[in-house]
Design an enzyme around this catalytic site. Structure first.
Site, PDB file in Angstrom:
ATOM      1  N   GLU A   1     -18.874  12.906  -9.515  1.00 29.85           N
ATOM      2  CA  GLU A   1     -18.018  12.166  -8.600  1.00 29.85           C
ATOM      3  C   GLU A   1     -18.675  11.997  -7.244  1.00 29.85           C
ATOM      4  OE1 GLU A   1     -14.152  14.501 -10.442  1.00 29.85           O
ATOM      5  OE2 GLU A   1     -14.767  14.839  -8.385  1.00 29.85           O
TER       6      GLU A   1
ATOM      7  N   CYS B   1     -19.355  11.821   0.210  1.00 31.70           N
ATOM      8  CA  CYS B   1     -19.543  13.150  -0.371  1.00 31.70           C
ATOM      9  C   CYS B   1     -20.266  12.951  -1.711  1.00 31.70           C
ATOM     10  CB  CYS B   1     -18.163  13.786  -0.566  1.00 31.70           C
ATOM     11  SG  CYS B   1     -18.243  15.414  -1.293  1.00 31.70           S
TER      12      CYS B   1
ATOM     13  N   CYS C   1     -21.342  23.169 -12.414  1.00 35.83           N
ATOM     14  CA  CYS C   1     -21.938  24.105 -11.455  1.00 35.83           C
ATOM     15  C   CYS C   1     -21.938  25.497 -12.067  1.00 35.83           C
ATOM     16  CB  CYS C   1     -21.141  24.113 -10.153  1.00 35.83           C
ATOM     17  SG  CYS C   1     -21.883  25.176  -8.892  1.00 35.83           S
TER      18      CYS C   1
ATOM     19  N   CYS D   1     -17.241  29.404  -8.504  1.00 34.67           N
ATOM     20  CA  CYS D   1     -16.269  29.858  -7.487  1.00 34.67           C
ATOM     21  C   CYS D   1     -14.851  29.743  -8.054  1.00 34.67           C
ATOM     22  CB  CYS D   1     -16.394  29.013  -6.225  1.00 34.67           C
ATOM     23  SG  CYS D   1     -18.027  29.116  -5.485  1.00 34.67           S
TER      24      CYS D   1
ATOM     25  N   CYS E   1     -12.570  26.600  -7.341  1.00 26.98           N
ATOM     26  CA  CYS E   1     -13.226  25.292  -7.452  1.00 26.98           C
ATOM     27  C   CYS E   1     -13.091  24.741  -8.866  1.00 26.98           C
ATOM     28  CB  CYS E   1     -14.701  25.423  -7.075  1.00 26.98           C
ATOM     29  SG  CYS E   1     -15.651  23.923  -7.403  1.00 26.98           S
TER      30      CYS E   1
ATOM     31  N   SER F   1     -20.348  27.902   2.443  1.00 29.97           N
ATOM     32  CA  SER F   1     -19.029  28.237   1.900  1.00 29.97           C
ATOM     33  C   SER F   1     -18.822  29.738   2.042  1.00 29.97           C
ATOM     34  CB  SER F   1     -18.967  27.859   0.416  1.00 29.97           C
ATOM     35  OG  SER F   1     -19.116  26.483   0.264  1.00 29.97           O
TER      36      SER F   1
ATOM     37  N   HIS G   1     -15.498  31.669   2.899  1.00 32.94           N
ATOM     38  CA  HIS G   1     -14.248  31.926   2.172  1.00 32.94           C
ATOM     39  C   HIS G   1     -13.714  33.360   2.210  1.00 32.94           C
ATOM     40  CE1 HIS G   1     -14.880  27.897   0.836  1.00 32.94           C
ATOM     41  NE2 HIS G   1     -15.910  28.226   0.093  1.00 32.94           N
TER      42      HIS G   1
ATOM     43  N   ASN H   1      -6.897  22.756  -2.853  1.00 32.49           N
ATOM     44  CA  ASN H   1      -6.345  21.746  -3.757  1.00 32.49           C
ATOM     45  C   ASN H   1      -6.044  22.415  -5.088  1.00 32.49           C
ATOM     46  OD1 ASN H   1      -6.176  18.812  -2.963  1.00 32.49           O
ATOM     47  ND2 ASN H   1      -8.127  19.434  -2.055  1.00 32.49           N
TER      48      ASN H   1
ATOM     49  N   CYS I   1     -13.080  17.687  -5.000  1.00 37.04           N
ATOM     50  CA  CYS I   1     -14.246  17.786  -5.878  1.00 37.04           C
ATOM     51  C   CYS I   1     -13.889  18.301  -7.266  1.00 37.04           C
ATOM     52  CB  CYS I   1     -15.243  18.715  -5.207  1.00 37.04           C
ATOM     53  SG  CYS I   1     -16.432  19.445  -6.281  1.00 37.04           S
TER      54      CYS I   1
HETATM   55  S1  SF4 Z   1     -17.533  25.463  -4.658  1.00 37.22           S
HETATM   56 FE1  SF4 Z   1     -19.562  24.509  -4.892  1.00 37.22          FE
HETATM   57  S2  SF4 Z   1     -20.875  26.239  -5.469  1.00 37.22           S
HETATM   58 FE2  SF4 Z   1     -18.783  26.934  -5.848  1.00 37.22          FE
HETATM   59  S3  SF4 Z   1     -18.405  26.415  -8.025  1.00 37.22           S
HETATM   60 FE3  SF4 Z   1     -17.699  24.673  -6.776  1.00 37.22          FE
HETATM   61  S4  SF4 Z   1     -19.407  23.241  -6.763  1.00 37.22           S
HETATM   62 FE4  SF4 Z   1     -20.209  25.260  -7.370  1.00 37.22          FE
END
Ligand code: SF4
Length: 377
Positions: free
Chosen positions: A91, A104, A111, A115, A118, A221, A223, A299, A342
């Site tokens: 995307e 973006c 990935c 995370c 995510c 990132s 967090h 989200n 994302c």
């Molecule tokens: S936040 Fe970024 S690094 Fe973490 S799982 Fe998602 S895409 Fe991967």
């Protein structure tokens, strides 16, 4: 198989042209036609010698990504889903703001970092994108938007790129750096180093390499303010714990185009958003790393088991940071009506049952960046 010229930065294009027995300046001409004018047909490239055009037509091509879908939000945010083959999709999201247009961009299909908060991380890792597949997102979006907005030649729409889409860009380093160089090149997109941001979960050795090879703005990132919590949210923290990450950020600032690092902090209800977490975050970064904090509303997606922090708690968290003198912003949510966060659309595609057939069914026919007539010399 024809060589895809989108895979080359200017140095690569120069080497390729020299390999064809051509002069270096031909690479600059090609680069301008491809990236500044959005041309993919060598016959359009009228100031290239006819013999070179014929030569290229036999061995090279400018091959973008197939577009599966284009969603336009009520707030002007646009999300494209691109087919990268094998049932995978990535995307890109365009976010228009008063003073800039941001794209973006994704760096991987899926990935491996995983995370917890995510959607992409929950899908697992499929493969690294090639340089051409990374830059094709900008190539397509810039020229598609120029068409939509009926811009004239050279009137750039995208002046800010954030590598914050799907994937960990620093785990696809060799493909990333030429793509960044193309974004920065005056013969391509001419973006300022301050306006190209690499966002990382904290791959410490690669932060050090980026500092040397192609220093652009850096977002990390974070967090969580401590290792135990961060490891539970961002598993790569086990390998590169917070202290090492902070040291890498400090080193990066020696070469960075901005004098601060942006720390991203996704606000998760009852997980990392208490007054104690805010105080610990202040203690972690204050007097240690010049930074800005970007608080991101989560989200929600079903597999995460997490929920978004209430607005008042986010405000209180931000106030604690601001009162400590740390510049803090709360990111506005954009494109909620099109799942612009994302990984949300690609997540649907990654339900792999008959993924290839579904991709074919959903593919948007006929959306390709075409050279504007007004772009023609
Ligand atoms: S936040 Fe970024 S690094 Fe973490 S799982 Fe998602 S895409 Fe991967």
């Amino acid at each position: 198989m024809a060589v895809n010229l989108l895979d080359f930065d200017l140095d690569g294009l120069t080497a390729y042209c020299e390999g064809l027995g051509e002069k270096r300046f031909r690479a600059i001409q090609l680069c301008r036609w491809i990236h500044q004018k959005g041309a993919s047909d060598f016959e359009q490239m009228s100031d290239l010698a006819k013999s070179l055009r014929s030569k290229l037509a036999g061995v090279a091509e400018v091959r973008g990504l197939d577009v599966i879908s284009e969603h336009v939000s009520a707030d002007g945010t646009i999300k494209w889903l691109f087919d990268v083959g094998g049932g995978n999709a990535v995307e890109s999201v365009y976010i228009p703001e008063d003073d800039r247009g941001t794209l973006c961009v994704s760096s991987q299909a899926g990935c491996a970092v995983g995370c917890r908060f995510c959607s992409t991380g929950h899908q697992g890792f499929s493969r690294n994108l090639r340089t051409g597949e990374i830059i094709a997102q900008l190539w397509f979006a810039e020229h598609r938007l120029r068409q939509r907005q009926q811009r004239t030649a050279g009137d750039r729409v995208i002046d800010n790129v954030v590598m914050m889409g799907m994937g960990e860009p620093l785990q696809n380093y060799d493909a990333l750096v030429p793509a960044l160089r193309t974004m920065l090149s005056d013969h391509a997109y001419g973006l300022s180093r301050r306006r190209v941001t690499v966002s990382t979960s904290g791959v410490v050795p690669m932060i050090d390499r980026l500092r040397v090879d192609c220093p652009v703005a850096l977002a990390v990132s974070l967090h969580a303010p401590d290792d135990t919590l961060r490891t539970s949210l961002v598993p790569i923290n086990r390998k590169y714990p917070i202290a090492e990450l902070m040291d890498a950020c400090l080193r990066y600032l020696d070469a960075a185009p901005r004098d601060f690092i942006t720390f991203e902090y996704c606000m998760l209800d009852g997980v990392n958003d208490t007054p104690e977490h805010a105080a610990a975050l202040v203690a972690l970064v204050k007097h240690r790393v010049p930074c800005k904090l970007n608080l991101i509303p989560f989200n929600p997606f079903p597999a995460s088991g997490l929920t978004r922090s209430p607005r008042e708690r986010v405000s209180a968290f931000a106030k604690t940071l601001q009162d400590a003198g740390i510049v803090t912003t709360v990111r506005k949510t954009r494109g909620d009506d099109i799942d612009a966060a994302c990984g949300q659309l690609a997540g649907e595609v990654q339900d792999r049952t008959n993924a290839a057939e579904r991709l074919a069914r959903r593919r948007v026919i006929g959306i390709q960046p075409a050279m504007h007539t007004e772009d023609a010399p």
